[in-house]
Scaffold this motif. Structure first.
Motif, PDB file in Angstrom:
ATOM      1  N   GLY A  55       0.784  -1.228   0.000  1.00 57.85           N
ATOM      2  CA  GLY A  55       0.000   0.000   0.000  1.00 57.85           C
ATOM      3  C   GLY A  55       0.815   1.277   0.000  1.00 57.85           C
ATOM      4  O   GLY A  55       0.263   2.369  -0.133  1.00 57.85           O
ATOM      5  N   GLY A  56       2.127   1.160   0.158  1.00 57.41           N
ATOM      6  CA  GLY A  56       2.964   2.358   0.157  1.00 57.41           C
ATOM      7  C   GLY A  56       4.429   1.990   0.212  1.00 57.41           C
ATOM      8  O   GLY A  56       4.783   0.822   0.436  1.00 57.41           O
ATOM      9  N   LEU A  57       5.282   2.985   0.020  1.00 61.65           N
ATOM     10  CA  LEU A  57       6.724   2.736   0.090  1.00 61.65           C
ATOM     11  C   LEU A  57       7.454   4.018   0.433  1.00 61.65           C
ATOM     12  O   LEU A  57       6.987   5.118   0.117  1.00 61.65           O
ATOM     13  N   PRO A  58       8.624   3.915   1.078  1.00 64.39           N
ATOM     14  CA  PRO A  58       9.382   5.107   1.445  1.00 64.39           C
ATOM     15  C   PRO A  58      10.160   5.655   0.256  1.00 64.39           C
ATOM     16  O   PRO A  58      10.570   4.902  -0.630  1.00 64.39           O
ATOM     17  N   VAL A  59      10.359   6.962   0.259  1.00 64.27           N
ATOM     18  CA  VAL A  59      11.180   7.622  -0.757  1.00 64.27           C
ATOM     19  C   VAL A  59      12.542   7.870  -0.130  1.00 64.27           C
ATOM     20  O   VAL A  59      12.641   8.465   0.950  1.00 64.27           O
ATOM     21  N   VAL A  60      13.602   7.398  -0.784  1.00 62.73           N
ATOM     22  CA  VAL A  60      14.933   7.482  -0.188  1.00 62.73           C
ATOM     23  C   VAL A  60      15.920   8.175  -1.128  1.00 62.73           C
ATOM     24  O   VAL A  60      15.663   8.325  -2.322  1.00 62.73           O
ATOM     25  N   GLU A  61      17.041   8.569  -0.533  1.00 65.86           N
ATOM     26  CA  GLU A  61      18.117   9.202  -1.302  1.00 65.86           C
ATOM     27  C   GLU A  61      19.459   8.661  -0.825  1.00 65.86           C
ATOM     28  O   GLU A  61      19.619   8.363   0.371  1.00 65.86           O
ATOM     29  N   GLY A  62      20.394   8.550  -1.757  1.00 61.76           N
ATOM     30  CA  GLY A  62      21.759   8.200  -1.411  1.00 61.76           C
ATOM     31  C   GLY A  62      21.970   6.737  -1.077  1.00 61.76           C
ATOM     32  O   GLY A  62      21.016   5.985  -0.880  1.00 61.76           O
TER      33      GLY A  62
END
Length: 435
Positions: A313-320
């Motif tokens: 139902g959802g997912l985290p947005v990540v960087e690096g």
């Protein structure tokens, strides 16, 4: 009916639930007492939905109007009424299922590709002749396996003539992505304002993209049954019906149950469990490298596709490389694409970060906790922010190391007695198996 036959009709989630149960560090006597208590609480005692009336959507409603209804009422799903049922009081005849954003995403992803392929035909004749290719390319590109990927895609030939004509007028006879990109808002018009896409009904989507059975319970069912359906059996919502009455009486969601648990603060049994750390309860369930995420510079289309492919139902947005969490996306965010033509017209180049900026996403809406957080604080965050998951992070760079969902929280409070399926699922199972 045999127990094996009953189980075959609902998702098999034994591995998840058994693992959660095995990791709990709670006294068995407490778990046993809580499970027995929930088994005695009737569904009829659970608070009704806000306003006291369940929002329903007619089966012949078009998809955009359905999204508008979900958005206006700030709900993720709604029961779908059979427009041809007349005055029948039998729920099997009155209701077709539940429409939710998960099904809508499947429809959007598959048909957006079809519309793009149709636009690339360059002429009505070419589009009509290439109807078979439209279905094949669309299905292959998105991994479609449902009925729409087979028989349903053939109807794209009708809309392809319209789309092809529009493309020809603009001098566009190139590949599908180029056609969609060059047409801008006209691409949105083809998908949502031209046939056959325009007339796509909620009924057809429910029938083609149902991920879970429409499984109602009666007012005299137990809350343990509901909690098991929402945790072990992975249902996102449970309709409540009253035999002989024409409408759904209540609509219990994972969010409503967790908010109800929060209101039990101050009671000894709740405070005892709420004081436990996540690790005491076997959470987070997945290791850090199993958490499905999306990079901020990836396309928003890929984010929704990833949710579709993994049925989440959802997912985290990540960087690096350290996977610093900078945001979160969920199924309901698809509404922004469908209700904002300027966003939809550019969705093939729109990055996740650009999308979040346009819809006004702020970090204040992101729910996070430390690995040593107690369950009570997690429940507070989930309930107060009205979100479906909280991300477990650590370090100054807020690196994501896990996720805890509403389903996980509900699982902490119950287990499934060995005889529950036969003794307590009776009404729901009999109703479902008689469909």
């Amino acid at each position: 009916m045999a127990q094996a036959e009953m189980r075959s009709r609902i998702p098999n989630c034994d591995a998840y639930f058994e693992t959660i149960q095995s990791k709990k560090k709670l006294p068995y006597s407490l778990q046993e007492a809580l499970t027995a208590a929930f088994a005695q609480i009737l569904v009829s005692s659970f608070p009704e939905v806000p306003g006291g009336k369940v929002i329903e959507i007619q089966g012949d409603t078009n998809i955009i109007d359905a999204v508008q209804i979900l958005s206006e009422h700030n709900i993720l799903a709604a029961p779908v009424r059979n427009s041809e049922a007349g005055d029948s009081t039998d729920w099997r005849e009155r209701y077709l299922g539940v429409i939710d954003y998960a099904a809508i995403i499947l429809w959007v992803l598959e048909n957006a590709e079809l519309a793009a392929v149709a636009l690339s035909a360059g002429s009505a004749t070419a589009a009509g002749v290439g109807a078979g290719a439209v279905g094949a390319i669309g299905a292959a590109a998105l991994g479609a396996t449902g009925p729409v990927a087979v028989a349903g895609l053939a109807i794209a030939a009708v809309g392809a003539a319209v789309a092809g004509g529009m493309a020809a007028e603009k001098g566009i006879g190139k590949d599908a992505p180029t056609a969609a990109d060059r047409l801008g808002e006209d691409f949105y018009k083809v998908l949502l304002q031209e046939e056959p896409f325009k007339s796509t009904s909620v009924k057809s989507i429910v029938q083609s993209y149902r991920w879970a059975p429409f499984l109602p319970v009666g007012l005299d069912s137990s809350m343990l049954t509901v909690m098991l359906l929402l945790s072990k059996y992975r249902l996102r919502n449970v309709p409540v019906i009253e035999t002989g009455k024409p409408y759904i009486k209540n609509f219990i969601t994972q969010t409503a149950v967790v908010q109800g648990l929060r209101q039990c603060k101050g009671r000894d049994w709740f405070d005892c469990i709420a004081a436990r750390t996540l690790s005491d309860l076997g959470l987070p369930f997945m290791s850090h490298n199993e958490v499905i995420s999306i990079n901020s510079d990836e396309l928003i289309l890929e984010a929704f596709k990833r949710m579709k492919d993994n049925k989440i139902g959802g997912l985290p947005v990540v960087e690096g490389p350290g996977r610093k969490i900078v945001g979160s996306l969920c199924l309901r965010d698809i509404k922004f694409l469908l209700l904002k033509p300027d966003l939809f017209s550019n969705f093939r180049q729109l990055t996740v970060m650009d999308f979040m900026k346009i819809i006004g996403y702020t970090m204040a809406s992101l729910a996070t906790c430390a690995p040593d957080a107690c369950l009570g604080s997690v429940i507070d965050s989930l309930a107060s922010k009205s979100v479906h998951r909280i991300y477990v992070v650590e370090g100054d760079d807020i690196e994501i190391v896990g996720v805890v969902t509403l389903r996980d929280v509900i699982s902490c409070f119950i287990y499934e007695p060995s005889d529950h399926f036969d003794n307590y699922f009776g009404f729901a199972m009999k109703e479902m198996l008689n469909q």
